[in-house]
Structures are given as C-alpha cells and as structure tokens.
Design a protein around this motif. Structure first.
Motif, PDB file in Angstrom:
ATOM      1  N   ALA A   1      -5.692 -13.091 -61.800  1.00 47.68           N
ATOM      2  CA  ALA A   1      -6.476 -13.497 -62.968  1.00 47.68           C
ATOM      3  C   ALA A   1      -7.776 -12.701 -62.987  1.00 47.68           C
ATOM      4  CB  ALA A   1      -6.774 -14.988 -62.917  1.00 47.68           C
ATOM      5  N   VAL A   2      -8.585 -12.936 -63.996  1.00 51.69           N
ATOM      6  CA  VAL A   2      -9.900 -12.322 -64.098  1.00 51.69           C
ATOM      7  C   VAL A   2     -10.937 -13.390 -63.796  1.00 51.69           C
ATOM      8  CG1 VAL A   2     -11.534 -11.167 -65.640  1.00 51.69           C
ATOM      9  CG2 VAL A   2      -9.097 -10.633 -65.788  1.00 51.69           C
TER      10      VAL A   2
ATOM     11  N   VAL B   1     -14.073 -20.199 -62.518  1.00 50.51           N
ATOM     12  CA  VAL B   1     -13.433 -20.137 -63.823  1.00 50.51           C
ATOM     13  C   VAL B   1     -12.642 -18.839 -63.881  1.00 50.51           C
ATOM     14  CG1 VAL B   1     -13.802 -20.069 -66.314  1.00 50.51           C
ATOM     15  CG2 VAL B   1     -15.279 -21.497 -64.873  1.00 50.51           C
ATOM     16  N   LEU B   2     -11.350 -18.965 -64.197  1.00 50.98           N
ATOM     17  CA  LEU B   2     -10.446 -17.825 -64.264  1.00 50.98           C
ATOM     18  C   LEU B   2      -9.856 -17.702 -65.647  1.00 50.98           C
ATOM     19  CD1 LEU B   2      -8.475 -18.418 -60.947  1.00 50.98           C
ATOM     20  CD2 LEU B   2     -10.415 -16.897 -61.295  1.00 50.98           C
ATOM     21  N   SER B   3      -9.483 -16.494 -66.012  1.00 47.79           N
ATOM     22  CA  SER B   3      -8.850 -16.226 -67.295  1.00 47.79           C
ATOM     23  C   SER B   3      -7.866 -15.081 -67.112  1.00 47.79           C
ATOM     24  CB  SER B   3      -9.903 -15.836 -68.321  1.00 47.79           C
ATOM     25  OG  SER B   3      -9.294 -15.339 -69.493  1.00 47.79           O
TER      26      SER B   3
ATOM     27  N   GLY C   1     -15.986 -10.817 -63.784  1.00 48.66           N
ATOM     28  CA  GLY C   1     -15.410  -9.822 -64.675  1.00 48.66           C
ATOM     29  C   GLY C   1     -14.353  -8.959 -64.017  1.00 48.66           C
ATOM     30  N   LYS C   2     -14.193  -9.075 -62.719  1.00 53.13           N
ATOM     31  CA  LYS C   2     -13.212  -8.271 -61.999  1.00 53.13           C
ATOM     32  C   LYS C   2     -11.894  -9.033 -61.862  1.00 53.13           C
ATOM     33  CE  LYS C   2     -16.404  -5.403 -59.661  1.00 53.13           C
ATOM     34  NZ  LYS C   2     -16.421  -4.309 -58.765  1.00 53.13           N
TER      35      LYS C   2
ATOM     36  N   VAL D   1     -10.659  -9.750 -54.266  1.00 53.97           N
ATOM     37  CA  VAL D   1     -11.104  -8.929 -55.382  1.00 53.97           C
ATOM     38  C   VAL D   1     -10.271  -7.650 -55.333  1.00 53.97           C
ATOM     39  CG1 VAL D   1     -13.048  -7.783 -56.473  1.00 53.97           C
ATOM     40  CG2 VAL D   1     -13.421  -9.909 -55.202  1.00 53.97           C
ATOM     41  N   LEU D   2      -9.588  -7.329 -56.415  1.00 55.61           N
ATOM     42  CA  LEU D   2      -8.645  -6.218 -56.421  1.00 55.61           C
ATOM     43  C   LEU D   2      -9.286  -4.897 -56.812  1.00 55.61           C
ATOM     44  CD1 LEU D   2      -5.573  -7.928 -58.137  1.00 55.61           C
ATOM     45  CD2 LEU D   2      -6.100  -7.743 -55.704  1.00 55.61           C
ATOM     46  N   THR D   3      -8.767  -3.822 -56.248  1.00 56.09           N
ATOM     47  CA  THR D   3      -9.163  -2.474 -56.645  1.00 56.09           C
ATOM     48  C   THR D   3      -8.303  -2.062 -57.838  1.00 56.09           C
ATOM     49  OG1 THR D   3      -7.544  -1.422 -55.199  1.00 56.09           O
ATOM     50  CG2 THR D   3      -9.723  -1.868 -54.252  1.00 56.09           C
TER      51      THR D   3
END
Length: 126
Positions: free
Chosen positions: A29-30, A40-42, A90-91, A108-110
């Motif tokens: 998710a973001v 909070v995720l989206s 935002g990541k 946190v993804l690259t």
C-alpha cells in the motif's frame, strides 16, 4: 596492499548479497499518514496495489492499528524507530499483519521492489 584489496572485494561482495526480497505474504500500500498507534494506508487507485482478496482498502484510505512491537525497515533494510516512519509518508510500503489484523511489520520499498511487486501481480492475474 593485498590485505586492503581483499578487504575491499569482500566489502563490495557482501553489499550485493544483502539484497532483500519482499515476501509474498506481505500486503502492499501507500503510506498516507502516521498517528500512532494507527497508520493510514491507501492504494491510490493503482490496480497492482491489490491489498487482499477481501478488499480491505478498496481504492480508498483506511486506518490500521499497529502492534506495540512494530518493526520498521527502510529502503536500505535498516531497522528504524517509530518516530522516523512519518518521514516516509507518500512512499510505497509492504505490511505484515497479525491474526487480529494489526500491523506488526512495515517495509519501505525501493523502486526496484515496487517493480518486482508489479510483475508478481501481473503474473497472478494471468
């Protein structure tokens, strides 16, 4: 001189071995907002960010509780403290949830990991 050269080779080779792979059981998710004990995720409407087959985000924003022993890894696979997570807003992140649905791990993804997740999602849809 030989010792220095050998040390440099070992250091460089160990950095390439340290690559990580996002496990299949993690949801993507973001990260939109951090307000402990909730995050909070989206999915930002991006179809490849399908969170669960149950549709727990369904193209909108949702808040999720975190566990008290939350583990957070940054893009370089380092563990970070909770206070640093807000700077990653935002990541794209991968999250693992426990049996109660609380988030107990966040990666946190690259950009490369995001691409790998996109490819896995495309293969699953076929």
């Amino acid at each position: 001189m030989r010792k220095l050269f050998t040390l440099l080779i070992l250091l460089c080779s160990s950095l390439t071995w340290a690559q990580r792979t996002v496990p299949d059981d993690m949801d993507v998710a973001v990260l939109k907002q951090v307000a402990y004990p909730q995050v909070v995720l989206s999915n930002d409407g991006i179809s490849w960010l399908k969170i669960l087959t149950l549709g727990w985000l369904d193209n909108n924003v949702s808040a999720f509780n975190t566990t008290h022993d939350l583990r957070i890894r940054d893009e370089r696979n380092r563990f970070v403290v909770r206070g640093k997570l807000a700077s990653k807003t935002g990541k794209t992140v991968a999250v693992k949830r426990d049996a109660e649905g609380n988030i107990n791990e966040i990666w946190v993804l690259t950009e490369g990991e995001e691409e790998a997740v996109k490819q896995r999602a495309a293969v699953r849809q076929q």
